[in-house]
Motif scaffolding. Structure first.
Motif, PDB file in Angstrom:
ATOM      1  N   VAL A 137       0.849  -1.183   0.000  1.00 47.12           N
ATOM      2  CA  VAL A 137       0.000   0.000   0.000  1.00 47.12           C
ATOM      3  C   VAL A 137       0.897   1.249   0.000  1.00 47.12           C
ATOM      4  CG1 VAL A 137      -2.115   1.011   0.909  1.00 47.12           C
ATOM      5  CG2 VAL A 137      -1.636  -1.388   1.353  1.00 47.12           C
ATOM      6  N   LEU A 138       0.914   2.034   1.098  1.00 49.53           N
ATOM      7  CA  LEU A 138       1.741   3.253   1.132  1.00 49.53           C
ATOM      8  C   LEU A 138       3.149   3.003   1.668  1.00 49.53           C
ATOM      9  CD1 LEU A 138      -0.833   5.930   2.348  1.00 49.53           C
ATOM     10  CD2 LEU A 138      -0.074   5.462   0.021  1.00 49.53           C
ATOM     11  N   ASP A 139       3.408   1.797   2.149  1.00 43.86           N
ATOM     12  CA  ASP A 139       4.746   1.471   2.647  1.00 43.86           C
ATOM     13  C   ASP A 139       5.585   1.052   1.441  1.00 43.86           C
ATOM     14  OD1 ASP A 139       6.948   0.823   4.094  1.00 43.86           O
ATOM     15  OD2 ASP A 139       6.054  -0.819   5.213  1.00 43.86           O
ATOM     16  N   ARG A 140       6.489   1.940   1.019  1.00 43.47           N
ATOM     17  CA  ARG A 140       7.219   1.723  -0.237  1.00 43.47           C
ATOM     18  C   ARG A 140       8.697   2.035  -0.038  1.00 43.47           C
ATOM     19  NH1 ARG A 140       8.077   4.448  -5.325  1.00 43.47           N
ATOM     20  NH2 ARG A 140       7.506   6.393  -4.311  1.00 43.47           N
ATOM     21  N   PRO A 141       9.457   1.099   0.541  1.00 42.43           N
ATOM     22  CA  PRO A 141      10.885   1.383   0.786  1.00 42.43           C
ATOM     23  C   PRO A 141      11.716   1.456  -0.488  1.00 42.43           C
ATOM     24  CG  PRO A 141      10.359  -0.894   1.335  1.00 42.43           C
ATOM     25  CD  PRO A 141       9.054  -0.228   1.042  1.00 42.43           C
ATOM     26  N   LEU A 142      11.254   0.856  -1.574  1.00 43.75           N
ATOM     27  CA  LEU A 142      11.990   0.900  -2.840  1.00 43.75           C
ATOM     28  C   LEU A 142      11.493   2.074  -3.666  1.00 43.75           C
ATOM     29  CD1 LEU A 142      11.966  -2.883  -3.834  1.00 43.75           C
ATOM     30  CD2 LEU A 142      13.627  -1.659  -2.434  1.00 43.75           C
ATOM     31  N   THR A 143      12.389   2.943  -4.059  1.00 42.67           N
ATOM     32  CA  THR A 143      12.024   4.124  -4.842  1.00 42.67           C
ATOM     33  C   THR A 143      12.715   4.177  -6.197  1.00 42.67           C
ATOM     34  OG1 THR A 143      13.779   5.359  -3.717  1.00 42.67           O
ATOM     35  CG2 THR A 143      11.558   5.502  -2.793  1.00 42.67           C
ATOM     36  N   HIS A 144      13.861   3.479  -6.339  1.00 38.88           N
ATOM     37  CA  HIS A 144      14.663   3.575  -7.553  1.00 38.88           C
ATOM     38  C   HIS A 144      14.865   2.193  -8.167  1.00 38.88           C
ATOM     39  CE1 HIS A 144      15.432   7.467  -5.796  1.00 38.88           C
ATOM     40  NE2 HIS A 144      16.019   7.868  -6.898  1.00 38.88           N
ATOM     41  N   CYS A 145      14.958   2.174  -9.485  1.00 40.33           N
ATOM     42  CA  CYS A 145      15.100   0.914 -10.212  1.00 40.33           C
ATOM     43  C   CYS A 145      16.316   0.118  -9.755  1.00 40.33           C
ATOM     44  CB  CYS A 145      15.176   1.193 -11.714  1.00 40.33           C
ATOM     45  SG  CYS A 145      13.678   1.967 -12.388  1.00 40.33           S
ATOM     46  N   GLN A 146      17.416   0.814  -9.463  1.00 41.08           N
ATOM     47  CA  GLN A 146      18.643   0.099  -9.112  1.00 41.08           C
ATOM     48  C   GLN A 146      18.527  -0.654  -7.796  1.00 41.08           C
ATOM     49  OE1 GLN A 146      22.068   2.395  -7.316  1.00 41.08           O
ATOM     50  NE2 GLN A 146      21.135   4.002  -8.556  1.00 41.08           N
ATOM     51  N   GLN A 147      17.513  -0.315  -6.967  1.00 46.80           N
ATOM     52  CA  GLN A 147      17.310  -1.089  -5.747  1.00 46.80           C
ATOM     53  C   GLN A 147      16.794  -2.487  -6.049  1.00 46.80           C
ATOM     54  OE1 GLN A 147      15.037   2.366  -4.022  1.00 46.80           O
ATOM     55  NE2 GLN A 147      15.965   1.604  -2.139  1.00 46.80           N
ATOM     56  N   LEU A 148      16.150  -2.648  -7.203  1.00 46.69           N
ATOM     57  CA  LEU A 148      15.729  -3.974  -7.648  1.00 46.69           C
ATOM     58  C   LEU A 148      16.795  -4.644  -8.498  1.00 46.69           C
ATOM     59  CD1 LEU A 148      11.991  -3.389  -8.644  1.00 46.69           C
ATOM     60  CD2 LEU A 148      12.847  -4.676  -6.686  1.00 46.69           C
ATOM     61  N   ASP A 149      17.449  -3.846  -9.339  1.00 45.89           N
ATOM     62  CA  ASP A 149      18.449  -4.376 -10.266  1.00 45.89           C
ATOM     63  C   ASP A 149      19.497  -3.295 -10.506  1.00 45.89           C
ATOM     64  OD1 ASP A 149      19.963  -5.457 -12.295  1.00 45.89           O
ATOM     65  OD2 ASP A 149      18.273  -5.849 -13.653  1.00 45.89           O
ATOM     66  N   CYS A 181      21.833  10.062  -6.328  1.00 46.74           N
ATOM     67  CA  CYS A 181      22.821  10.694  -5.448  1.00 46.74           C
ATOM     68  C   CYS A 181      22.151  11.295  -4.216  1.00 46.74           C
ATOM     69  CB  CYS A 181      23.581  11.784  -6.203  1.00 46.74           C
ATOM     70  SG  CYS A 181      24.692  11.183  -7.494  1.00 46.74           S
ATOM     71  N   ALA A 182      21.064  12.027  -4.413  1.00 49.91           N
ATOM     72  CA  ALA A 182      20.366  12.645  -3.290  1.00 49.91           C
ATOM     73  C   ALA A 182      19.748  11.600  -2.388  1.00 49.91           C
ATOM     74  CB  ALA A 182      19.295  13.602  -3.799  1.00 49.91           C
ATOM     75  N   ALA A 183      19.352  10.453  -2.957  1.00 52.59           N
ATOM     76  CA  ALA A 183      18.720   9.386  -2.176  1.00 52.59           C
ATOM     77  C   ALA A 183      19.732   8.472  -1.511  1.00 52.59           C
ATOM     78  CB  ALA A 183      17.804   8.560  -3.078  1.00 52.59           C
ATOM     79  N   ARG A 184      21.004   8.751  -1.647  1.00 52.95           N
ATOM     80  CA  ARG A 184      22.112   7.986  -1.069  1.00 52.95           C
ATOM     81  C   ARG A 184      22.187   6.565  -1.626  1.00 52.95           C
ATOM     82  NH1 ARG A 184      24.045   8.175   5.284  1.00 52.95           N
ATOM     83  NH2 ARG A 184      26.238   7.779   4.844  1.00 52.95           N
ATOM     84  N   LEU A 185      21.679   6.381  -2.810  1.00 54.11           N
ATOM     85  CA  LEU A 185      21.806   5.086  -3.472  1.00 54.11           C
ATOM     86  C   LEU A 185      23.074   5.041  -4.308  1.00 54.11           C
ATOM     87  CD1 LEU A 185      18.080   4.661  -4.515  1.00 54.11           C
ATOM     88  CD2 LEU A 185      19.265   3.620  -2.577  1.00 54.11           C
ATOM     89  N   TYR A 239      25.018  12.514  -2.199  1.00 55.56           N
ATOM     90  CA  TYR A 239      26.106  11.677  -1.713  1.00 55.56           C
ATOM     91  C   TYR A 239      27.102  11.334  -2.815  1.00 55.56           C
ATOM     92  CZ  TYR A 239      23.648  11.280   2.656  1.00 55.56           C
ATOM     93  OH  TYR A 239      23.046  11.586   3.859  1.00 55.56           O
ATOM     94  N   CYS A 240      27.017  12.035  -3.945  1.00 55.02           N
ATOM     95  CA  CYS A 240      28.035  11.884  -4.971  1.00 55.02           C
ATOM     96  C   CYS A 240      29.176  12.866  -4.697  1.00 55.02           C
ATOM     97  CB  CYS A 240      27.431  12.090  -6.353  1.00 55.02           C
ATOM     98  SG  CYS A 240      26.436  10.659  -6.883  1.00 55.02           S
ATOM     99  N   LEU A 296      26.733  -0.747  -4.398  1.00 57.10           N
ATOM    100  CA  LEU A 296      26.578  -1.081  -5.811  1.00 57.10           C
ATOM    101  C   LEU A 296      25.720  -0.006  -6.452  1.00 57.10           C
ATOM    102  CD1 LEU A 296      25.759  -4.914  -5.466  1.00 57.10           C
ATOM    103  CD2 LEU A 296      27.997  -3.861  -5.842  1.00 57.10           C
ATOM    104  N   PHE A 297      26.196   0.611  -7.541  1.00 56.62           N
ATOM    105  CA  PHE A 297      25.426   1.663  -8.187  1.00 56.62           C
ATOM    106  C   PHE A 297      26.032   1.998  -9.552  1.00 56.62           C
ATOM    107  CE2 PHE A 297      28.611   3.546  -5.409  1.00 56.62           C
ATOM    108  CZ  PHE A 297      29.274   4.446  -6.220  1.00 56.62           C
ATOM    109  N   ALA A 298      25.189   2.612 -10.398  1.00 52.59           N
ATOM    110  CA  ALA A 298      25.653   3.163 -11.670  1.00 52.59           C
ATOM    111  C   ALA A 298      25.905   4.661 -11.489  1.00 52.59           C
ATOM    112  CB  ALA A 298      24.623   2.922 -12.753  1.00 52.59           C
ATOM    113  N   TYR A 299      26.780   5.220 -12.303  1.00 54.02           N
ATOM    114  CA  TYR A 299      27.125   6.637 -12.145  1.00 54.02           C
ATOM    115  C   TYR A 299      27.597   7.215 -13.477  1.00 54.02           C
ATOM    116  CZ  TYR A 299      31.951   5.007 -12.340  1.00 54.02           C
ATOM    117  OH  TYR A 299      33.135   4.414 -12.756  1.00 54.02           O
TER     118      TYR A 299
END
Length: 875
Positions: A559-571, A654-658, A684-685, A710-713
């Motif tokens: 529902v409103l509990d959504r800890p994943l916000t960015h695609c890279q958190q899944l892949d 970067c702003a989301a610290r991912l 955080y970049c 782990l991240f793309a940049y």
């Protein structure tokens, strides 16, 4: 308009604004107008002037003489001062003056034993002017004088734990002393029981249910609109007058509800602004409005079928209070209230959803709805229960004196045939996991039979299961009487790792099972506090449930509990932002995710010696633990500046610290970096610069802050030539913002414009960036030498404005000060640099209509600079 005093149902909370006068503790005056003078005022209780002095010992020459009883030694005269035990100062103020967890006539030593609580002849509910007028069963009378409530002529009461403690027909209303740090409702006060208004004192009392007494009916003060007391039982609001058109009508109804024109809310995001709503008369059960008005926005939501409404309110700079009602202007119809701005509530028909903030602020209200489905183990809508979810119902609700499991029948009824009278059924030798423990039974009744007793049960769980446990009494009042106060622990499969723990009754220890196996729940009697007490242990093990509003197990969202916000958190091989909606299968929307196409050459670029030649628009990935990507650039001239910047791929990582990068700049032989930066770029970049002293090759390397990042940049490396407009200060330059444009704080010759050309500020939010700005000013609370932006704001009218600066990045310490004359330090109206890196700073400033003020956004250290938002909000 000011809030009123409130009776809920015993405690009276005086209302005041944040600028209320304070009590001076030694001038014999009631400075704050609350009818309490000097040390009798709660504000002075810990003041030095109000320190209590008792028996003590003094030292001096000759006979010592001190406050309390003093003893002196030696010859001549001297003075001794002793410090003794504090005492209950006032036996009729509903306060624990001496912090011994008892108060007033409930305090035997200081009040009853001192003869200050002799019971009188007036029965429960009758008129009184002091506790000495009232009858009492145990020498503990109390009088609700008019100053402690809106009982006209006072009302007699006495202290109680259960209704049987009250003389005559009485209702025992739980009460916790607000000054008690534990907040435990160990005692109550008696109100006269009733069935109709005629049972109460005519003209001054009415018969109403008391929520904190289980809905039992009792005689409460008859409401009087405009008396500055909020009598919630028959008033919808109270603003201290009987004028209409101010939000609260002449009959104390909410005019916003009377109008019948409240907006209909939609599923998804609703936008509002409490600062422009004009509403501040709603009162909630969880709202702290003692010292400030809470501005409200309210709307209606109508479900298509019965189900559960999920709501979340968010506002910039303030924490909203969120509440839902069945009836707009009835406090007792409140279905749910959260001071944290997020809740879930069962709904069957139209409800009223309201958000309150102090001060007013723009806000977003997100709503989601899930229809009730019988058999999903989630009680919602008009369901009485659903599987193991009984909605908090217990055996004692229908069969007093019993405990045990309730069975849900068709989501419409509860079967209590398995409820039993409690008997101790814990085993022996059950205190040492993982071997000597009991099998879990329902009900499980234990006995804390020694000072160090520990009782443990075993619970089989599958990885991802949610485990929870708490303790209640067996219906004997041990929890309410504060004689049962155990430690409840969740222990892992080998009996060594403590997953969670809680002290006290009804305090839930909870954790997710990380692996499959046998877990343990233990009840312990620390310090022998609960020796001899029986307890009822309730343990729940349940599998993750989709659509209950909490992400569990392998769920991506709920529902409103959504800890994943960015695609890279899944892949990590993708970039983009996930959709904001969560499906009823508890999955996120991945339609905006795109694959990352790196330009780096792996694995040859893992060392400075193997660095590949830099190409513009370089895309890389930190795709394994401790990965390092290096590129090589060639500087041709002395005095150039090499600037390297990492950024995300446009998705805000970067702003989301991912994307949390580290940049190092090397030269051969690569033994140590010339410069290193962690968070100097966006969020955080990173951003690092090096001045070229010798032409040749430089190597720039990217790593993660932590080995498992782990991240793309995207990596950009530029060589800037010296001179105005180059983006860095050199030579005689006062500033360099990367251009030669006038009027932006740094002029065409790189001289700081600062006060000469301040930027215009408007009401609302504007963006700025202190990087490259001048460094000529300093505030009374900021450092000297950091770069600053100057803004000029002209208010439309006199009053106060709230000025707030929020750093966009979390890596620098922003400062804020306001002046009436830009270049005059003596004209500083306010200065705010209370917090450290990444935190918001705010200042409340008085203004005169048409007269400008100068707002300076600065930093503390020289390195504290970067983008920010500036908000100006009239109050």
């Amino acid at each position: 308009m000011p809030r009123s005093r409130v009776w809920w149902p015993i405690v009276v909370v005086s209302a005041a604004c944040a600028c209320r006068p304070l009590e001076i503790c030694d001038d014999f005056l009631d400075n704050d107008g609350d009818d309490a003078v000097d040390c009798r005022d709660d504000e002075c209780r810990r003041a030095e002037e109000c320190a209590l002095v008792g028996e003590g010992e003094g030292e001096g020459e000759g006979e010592g003489e001190g406050e309390g009883e003093g003893e002196g030694e030696g010859e001549g005269e001297g003075e001794g001062e002793g410090e003794g035990e504090p005492v209950e100062l006032d036996c009729s103020n509903l306060r624990d003056d001496d912090y011994d967890l008892t108060f007033d006539c409930w305090s035997e030593t200081d009040c009853r034993d001192q003869g200050r609580c002799v019971p009188g002849a007036t029965p429960l509910g009758g008129p009184c002017t002091s506790q000495l007028d009232c009858q009492a069963s145990n020498g503990d009378p109390f009088c609700f004088v008019e100053g402690l409530g809106s009982y006209l002529g006072g009302a007699c009461s006495e202290f109680c734990v259960v209704a049987a403690d009250c003389l005559g027909a009485g209702v025992c209303v739980p009460y916790a002393d607000p000054t008690d740090q534990f907040g435990v409702a160990t005692v109550g006060l008696c109100l006269k029981a009733c069935t109709e208004d005629a049972d109460c004192r005519a003209g001054s009392q009415v018969c109403e249910p008391v929520p904190t007494a289980g809905g039992a009916f009792a005689c409460v003060p008859a409401p009087v609109c405009g008396n500055d007391y909020f009598e919630w039982w028959r008033e919808a609001c109270e603003d201290g007058n009987q004028a209409g058109g101010d939000g609260c009508s002449s009959t104390c109804t909410l005019e916003s509800c009377d109008a019948g024109s409240l907006p209909a809310l939609i599923l998804g995001t609703n936008v509002g602004d409490t600062s422009t709503s004009g509403l501040d008369d709603f009162v909630t059960t969880c709202e702290d409005w003692s010292y400030a008005m809470m501005s409200d926005v309210v709307g209606t939501f109508t479900p298509s079928v019965p189900g559960k409404l999920f709501a979340r309110a968010e506002a910039e700079y303030v924490q909203p209070t969120l509440f839902v009602r069945d009836t707009c202007d009835e406090l007792l119809s409140e279905l749910a209230c959260s001071p944290l701005g997020q809740l879930a509530v069962d709904v069957t028909d139209t409800v009223y959803v309201a958000v309150s903030t102090a001060p007013g602020a723009p806000l977003e209200l997100d709503l989601a709805f899930r229809a009730a489905v019988c058999g999903d183990d989630i009680k919602s809508g008009d369901e009485r229960c659903d599987g193991a979810d009984t909605g908090g119902a217990r055996c004692a609700d229908t069969r007093p004196g019993t405990i045990g499991p309730l069975t849900c029948v068709g989501c419409a009824a509860l079967d209590d045939t398995s409820c039993v009278v409690p008997t101790v059924n814990e085993g022996t030798d059950n205190g040492l996991p993982p071997d000597a423990v009991d099998d879990l039974s329902n009900p499980y009744v234990g006995l804390l039979d020694s000072d160090d007793d520990r009782d443990c049960v075993v619970v089989a769980a599958t990885a991802g299961d949610q485990l929870s446990a708490f303790v209640t009494d067996i219906g004997d009042g041990a929890c309410a009487n504060d004689v049962l106060y155990p430690l409840v622990m969740l222990v892992d499969t080998d009996g060594n790792l403590l997953l969670d723990w809680r002290y006290g009754c009804y305090q839930t220890a909870a954790a997710a099972a990380p692996t499959s196996g046998n877990y343990f729940v233990c009840v312990e009697n620390p310090n022998g506090y609960s020796t001899g007490q029986r307890y009822h242990l309730l343990v729940e093990r349940r599998s993750p449930r989709c659509n209950n509003g909490v992400v569990e197990g392998t769920e991506q969202c709920d529902v409103l509990d959504r800890p994943l916000t960015h695609c890279q958190q899944l892949d990590t091989a993708t970039s983009g932002v996930l959709g904001s909606a969560c499906s009823e299968a508890c999955t996120v929307d991945t339609s905006a995710c795109v694959p990352v196409v790196p330009t780096e050459t792996e694995p040859t670029n893992d060392t400075p010696a193997g660095a590949e030649q830099f190409l513009a628009g370089f895309i890389g990935r930190i795709d394994r633990a401790a990965d390092q990507d290096c590129v090589r650039v060639t500087a041709a001239a002395v005095g150039q500046r090499l600037v390297a910047i990492t950024s995300d791929l446009g998705d805000g990582a970067c702003a989301a610290r991912l994307a949390d990068s580290v940049l190092d700049v090397f030269r051969a032989p690569f033994t140590s970096p010339l410069a290193t930066d962690f968070d100097g770029g966006d969020g955080y970049c990173s951003r690092v610069s090096v001045t070229v002293s010798t032409p040749g090759d430089f190597v720039v390397c990217v790593t993660g802050t932590d080995p498992d990042d782990l991240f793309a940049y995207r990596l950009d490396v530029v060589l800037q030539n010296p001179g105005c407009g180059g983006g860095f200060v050199d030579g005689a330059e006062q500033c360099d913002d990367g251009n030669t444009v006038e009027g932006d704080g740094c002029d065409a010759s790189c001289a700081a414009e600062s006060c000469a050309a301040p930027q215009p500020a408007a009401t609302g939010q504007q963006a700025g960036d202190t990087a490259g700005a001048g460094a000529l000013l300093a505030g009374g609370c900021t450092g000297d030498g950091a770069r600053e932006d100057v803004w000029r704001y002209t208010p439309d009218q006199s009053g106060t404005v709230l000025v707030t600066a929020r750093p966009v990045d979390a890596d620098y310490d922003i400062g804020l000060y306001v002046r009436d004359l830009c270049a005059d330090e003596a004209g500083e109206l306010a200065c705010a640099d209370t917090f450290g890196n990444g935190h918001v700073e705010s200042a409340l400033v008085p203004v005169i209509g048409g007269t400008p003020i100068f707002i300076v956004v600065d930093g503390y250290y020289n390195s504290d600079m970067g983008p920010y938002t500036l908000s100006v909000t009239p109050q």
